[in-house]
Design a protein around this motif. Structure first.
Motif, mmCIF file in Angstrom:
data_model
loop_
_atom_site.group_PDB
_atom_site.id
_atom_site.type_symbol
_atom_site.label_atom_id
_atom_site.label_comp_id
_atom_site.label_asym_id
_atom_site.label_seq_id
_atom_site.Cartn_x
_atom_site.Cartn_y
_atom_site.Cartn_z
ATOM 1 N N ASN A 1 71.480 2.608 22.125
ATOM 2 C CA ASN A 1 70.544 3.661 22.494
ATOM 3 C C ASN A 1 70.824 4.896 21.634
ATOM 4 O OD1 ASN A 1 68.983 5.647 23.700
ATOM 5 N ND2 ASN A 1 69.344 4.864 25.755
ATOM 6 N N LEU A 2 70.104 5.011 20.523
ATOM 7 C CA LEU A 2 70.318 6.131 19.605
ATOM 8 C C LEU A 2 69.786 7.448 20.162
ATOM 9 C CD1 LEU A 2 69.546 4.351 16.224
ATOM 10 C CD2 LEU A 2 71.782 4.899 17.196
ATOM 11 N N VAL A 3 68.783 7.378 21.031
ATOM 12 C CA VAL A 3 68.282 8.609 21.665
ATOM 13 C C VAL A 3 69.360 9.181 22.566
ATOM 14 C CG1 VAL A 3 66.531 9.586 23.191
ATOM 15 C CG2 VAL A 3 65.872 7.871 21.492
ATOM 16 N N ARG A 4 69.978 8.340 23.367
ATOM 17 C CA ARG A 4 71.080 8.806 24.228
ATOM 18 C C ARG A 4 72.194 9.399 23.372
ATOM 19 N NH1 ARG A 4 73.314 4.318 27.503
ATOM 20 N NH2 ARG A 4 74.471 3.875 25.601
ATOM 21 N N ALA A 5 72.472 8.779 22.238
ATOM 22 C CA ALA A 5 73.527 9.288 21.359
ATOM 23 C C ALA A 5 73.218 10.708 20.888
ATOM 24 C CB ALA A 5 73.721 8.364 20.171
ATOM 25 N N GLY B 1 61.578 4.836 13.507
ATOM 26 C CA GLY B 1 62.814 4.365 12.878
ATOM 27 C C GLY B 1 63.982 4.339 13.848
ATOM 28 N N VAL B 2 64.091 5.360 14.676
ATOM 29 C CA VAL B 2 65.168 5.405 15.674
ATOM 30 C C VAL B 2 65.027 4.238 16.646
ATOM 31 C CG1 VAL B 2 66.036 6.714 17.662
ATOM 32 C CG2 VAL B 2 65.623 7.874 15.486
ATOM 33 N N GLY C 1 75.995 12.932 21.953
ATOM 34 C CA GLY C 1 76.798 13.127 20.758
ATOM 35 C C GLY C 1 77.673 11.935 20.439
ATOM 36 N N ARG C 2 77.697 10.965 21.330
ATOM 37 C CA ARG C 2 78.564 9.796 21.169
ATOM 38 C C ARG C 2 77.754 8.574 20.772
ATOM 39 N NH1 ARG C 2 83.368 11.270 22.452
ATOM 40 N NH2 ARG C 2 84.261 9.187 22.458
ATOM 41 N N LYS C 3 78.321 7.794 19.886
ATOM 42 C CA LYS C 3 77.677 6.592 19.402
ATOM 43 C C LYS C 3 78.596 5.403 19.653
ATOM 44 C CE LYS C 3 75.079 5.216 15.294
ATOM 45 N NZ LYS C 3 74.820 5.526 13.896
ATOM 46 N N GLN C 4 78.000 4.269 19.960
ATOM 47 C CA GLN C 4 78.769 3.056 20.214
ATOM 48 C C GLN C 4 79.048 2.327 18.908
ATOM 49 O OE1 GLN C 4 79.938 2.215 23.301
ATOM 50 N NE2 GLN C 4 79.031 4.142 23.956
ATOM 51 N N LEU C 5 80.300 1.990 18.691
ATOM 52 C CA LEU C 5 80.690 1.194 17.531
ATOM 53 C C LEU C 5 81.107 -0.178 18.054
ATOM 54 C CD1 LEU C 5 82.861 3.757 15.562
ATOM 55 C CD2 LEU C 5 80.469 3.185 15.226
ATOM 56 N N ARG C 6 80.522 -1.218 17.547
ATOM 57 C CA ARG C 6 80.833 -2.577 17.986
ATOM 58 C C ARG C 6 82.146 -3.031 17.353
ATOM 59 N NH1 ARG C 6 77.533 -1.748 21.504
ATOM 60 N NH2 ARG C 6 75.331 -2.108 21.215
ATOM 61 N N ASN C 7 82.970 -3.652 18.164
ATOM 62 C CA ASN C 7 84.212 -4.260 17.645
ATOM 63 C C ASN C 7 83.874 -5.586 17.005
ATOM 64 O OD1 ASN C 7 85.773 -2.173 18.586
ATOM 65 N ND2 ASN C 7 86.231 -3.171 20.528
ATOM 66 N N ARG C 8 84.583 -5.961 15.976
ATOM 67 C CA ARG C 8 84.298 -7.204 15.251
ATOM 68 C C ARG C 8 85.285 -8.297 15.666
ATOM 69 N NH1 ARG C 8 81.941 -6.117 9.514
ATOM 70 N NH2 ARG C 8 80.901 -4.167 9.925
ATOM 71 N N SER C 9 85.557 -8.446 16.940
ATOM 72 C CA SER C 9 86.522 -9.464 17.368
ATOM 73 C C SER C 9 85.906 -10.805 17.582
ATOM 74 C CB SER C 9 87.201 -9.024 18.652
ATOM 75 O OG SER C 9 86.280 -8.545 19.597
#
Length: 185
Positions: A169-173, A158-159, A177-185
């Motif tokens: 990269n959810l494993v890196r997160a 699932g990951v 501890g940090r997760k990337q959030l995509r900007n909706r621009s």
């Protein structure tokens, strides 16, 4: 927002999982693997891993109420109710955006915690005078332990799938501890 806070492709990095939760996650993964490969051959190590898993489960229960925002169990009910639709939408590649656990991850968390509790409790029961050699205790321990490993496999799958669908990269997160959030621009 500073340039350092922006990642590639216009993504913003946000702190999601705190250090205690990340240490708990990787320690649990290691100890479950140790416990799974050591029964009958290295009983002492198997028991030590099992007792350590009990301690980690107790910590997670406490941290689920006293920990940081994304470690708490506060949104468990909402995410569990959203899980069937979320999993249904995954078939079409629709993942939605969740900062913490997504609904499928929440189901996995609850299922793993429950199965680990069953596995460890029956494991402790097996070494007592009262329950030593009792067939249903041994069977429950074996089946719960095997089910944990099946769920671990599904968790990893699932990951990987959600990480690919969301291009992150959810494993890196789970290490940073940090997760990337995509900007909706």
């Amino acid at each position: 927002m500073t340039e350092a806070a922006r990642g590639a492709r216009g993504a913003t990095s946000v702190q999601v999982w705190d250090l205690p939760l990340r240490l708990w996650h990787w320690a649990l993964a290691f100890l479950v693997l140790v416990a799974w490969v050591t029964p009958s051959t290295y009983d002492r190590l198997h028991r030590l891993a099992g007792y350590s898993v009990i301690a980690l489960l107790a910590f997670r229960l406490i941290w689920g109420f006293a920990g940081t925002r994304y470690a708490r169990f506060g949104r468990l009910g909402v995410r569990l109710r959203a899980a069937p639709r979320y999993i249904w939408n995954l078939r079409r590649g629709i993942t939605g955006r969740y900062i913490g656990l997504n609904p499928a991850g929440t189901v996995m968390l609850v299922a793993l915690l429950l199965l680990l509790a069953i596995s460890t409790i029956t494991g402790v029961m097996e070494v007592t005078v009262t329950f030593f050699g009792v067939w249903w205790v041994e069977d429950t321990h074996a089946y719960a332990s095997d089910a944990v490993m099946v769920l671990v496999g599904l968790h990893v799958l699932g990951v990987v799938v959600v990480g690919l669908l969301q291009r992150q990269n959810l494993v890196r997160a789970m290490f940073t501890g940090r997760k990337q959030l995509r900007n909706r621009s």
